[in-house]
Design a protein around this motif. Structure first.
Motif, PDB file in Angstrom:
ATOM      1  N   GLN A  51      12.204   8.917 -95.300  1.00 10.06           N
ATOM      2  CA  GLN A  51      11.489   8.475 -94.095  1.00 10.06           C
ATOM      3  C   GLN A  51      11.508   6.961 -93.919  1.00 10.06           C
ATOM      4  OE1 GLN A  51       7.547  10.326 -93.506  1.00 10.06           O
ATOM      5  NE2 GLN A  51       7.946  11.518 -95.358  1.00 10.06           N
ATOM      6  N   VAL A  52      12.008   6.236 -94.921  1.00  9.47           N
ATOM      7  CA  VAL A  52      11.940   4.777 -94.932  1.00  9.47           C
ATOM      8  C   VAL A  52      13.348   4.182 -94.885  1.00  9.47           C
ATOM      9  CG1 VAL A  52      11.056   2.745 -96.132  1.00  9.47           C
ATOM     10  CG2 VAL A  52       9.837   4.935 -96.320  1.00  9.47           C
ATOM     11  N   THR A  53      13.568   3.253 -93.966  1.00  9.48           N
ATOM     12  CA  THR A  53      14.848   2.559 -93.853  1.00  9.48           C
ATOM     13  C   THR A  53      14.752   1.197 -94.528  1.00  9.48           C
ATOM     14  OG1 THR A  53      15.354   3.617 -91.737  1.00  9.48           O
ATOM     15  CG2 THR A  53      16.575   1.617 -92.274  1.00  9.48           C
ATOM     16  N   PRO A  54      15.584   0.937 -95.544  1.00 10.49           N
ATOM     17  CA  PRO A  54      15.582  -0.384 -96.171  1.00 10.49           C
ATOM     18  C   PRO A  54      16.376  -1.374 -95.315  1.00 10.49           C
ATOM     19  CG  PRO A  54      17.165   1.033 -97.272  1.00 10.49           C
ATOM     20  CD  PRO A  54      16.497   1.880 -96.216  1.00 10.49           C
ATOM     21  N   VAL A  55      15.842  -2.577 -95.140  1.00 13.83           N
ATOM     22  CA  VAL A  55      16.460  -3.555 -94.243  1.00 13.83           C
ATOM     23  C   VAL A  55      16.484  -4.934 -94.905  1.00 13.83           C
ATOM     24  CG1 VAL A  55      16.315  -4.725 -92.004  1.00 13.83           C
ATOM     25  CG2 VAL A  55      15.665  -2.316 -92.196  1.00 13.83           C
ATOM     26  N   LEU A  56      17.649  -5.578 -94.882  1.00 14.09           N
ATOM     27  CA  LEU A  56      17.778  -6.977 -95.265  1.00 14.09           C
ATOM     28  C   LEU A  56      18.022  -7.791 -93.998  1.00 14.09           C
ATOM     29  CD1 LEU A  56      18.272  -9.452 -97.137  1.00 14.09           C
ATOM     30  CD2 LEU A  56      20.679  -8.722 -97.261  1.00 14.09           C
ATOM     31  N   ILE A  57      17.143  -8.749 -93.705  1.00 11.86           N
ATOM     32  CA  ILE A  57      17.344  -9.673 -92.597  1.00 11.86           C
ATOM     33  C   ILE A  57      17.784 -11.010 -93.176  1.00 11.86           C
ATOM     34  CG2 ILE A  57      16.280 -10.904 -90.665  1.00 11.86           C
ATOM     35  CD1 ILE A  57      14.404  -8.575 -90.278  1.00 11.86           C
TER      36      ILE A  57
END
Length: 231
Positions: free
Chosen positions: A124-130
């Motif tokens: 359910q969780v999307t990992p994101v690097l900005i």
């Protein structure tokens, strides 16, 4: 009018330099300069955020503090994306850069391990690097980098202006560092991991060195409780 603008700019510069110096002299033994600066700045412009102990669970934001929101960036496929592309999804967001020698890969690895530890809930969780280094972090560079940590991790970059805008919404500090002995520059930056709810608002934060187990437990608890953001 021009005189007023110049005076205002000088006053703002003096404020930033003063806060930077104050952060340098008052930071704790386990607090990076970036974290100290962001914390002192938040204390001036809004309620100061309490910081969780290393290894602990997520920190709930105090009432009146709102982080996150709208953004316009580019993903690792070179496609323009906005916060609306992630609407309805939970995210674990980290601000870093691909040339980071230590803390970024450590924290991204923690995110990946936490999601794996969550099992089905992790889906359910999307990992994101900005990226806070858009000068070097092209979509192609991000695609190669984020794939090393988790198959679902999204890498986002953009113009310097776009990156600065989203960093302000999360109160992220970052600055280019060029030392005489270095052949290339590094980026000094705050290093919190943000749990973002389906509405695009930050629900809680994790300090560097939070364990994957503690993060997994805290995120799972919020997912199952349907936690609402502080108001």
């Amino acid at each position: 009018m021009l005189r007023v603008i110049r005076i205002s700019a000088l006053l703002l510069l003096a404020l930033v330099v003063g806060v930077w110096g104050y952060a340098w002299t008052t930071r704790g033994p386990d607090e990076t300069l970036g974290e100290a600066f962001a914390s002192r700045l938040a204390g001036i412009f809004g309620q100061e955020l309490a910081v969780p102990s290393a290894g602990g669970g997520g920190m709930q934001l105090p009432g009146g503090i709102t982080l996150g929101g709208a953004f316009e960036l580019t993903n690792q496929e070179g496609r323009a994306v906005t916060d609306r592309d992630f609407a309805g999804r939970w995210m674990l967001v980290y601000f870093g850069f691909t040339y980071c020698p230590d803390v970024c890969p450590t924290e991204l690895g923690t995110i990946a391990s936490a999601l794996d530890a969550m099992g089905a809930d992790g889906e359910q969780v999307t990992p994101v690097l900005i990226s806070i280094d858009p000068e070097r972090d092209t979509p192609a560079a991000l695609a190669d980098y984020v794939g090393r940590f988790h198959p679902r991790m999204q890498g986002l970059t953009g113009t310097p202006e776009q990156v600065a805008a989203v960093a302000r919404r999360y109160r992220v500090y970052y600055s280019k560092v060029q030392r005489p002995e270095m052949t290339t520059y590094l980026m000094d930056h705050s290093s919190f991991i943000y749990l973002v709810g389906p509405d695009g608002r930050v629900r809680s934060m994790f300090r560097p060195e939070t364990s994957p187990e503690a993060m997994a437990s805290a995120v799972t608890s919020q997912l199952r409780s349907g936690a609402r953001p502080a108001s």
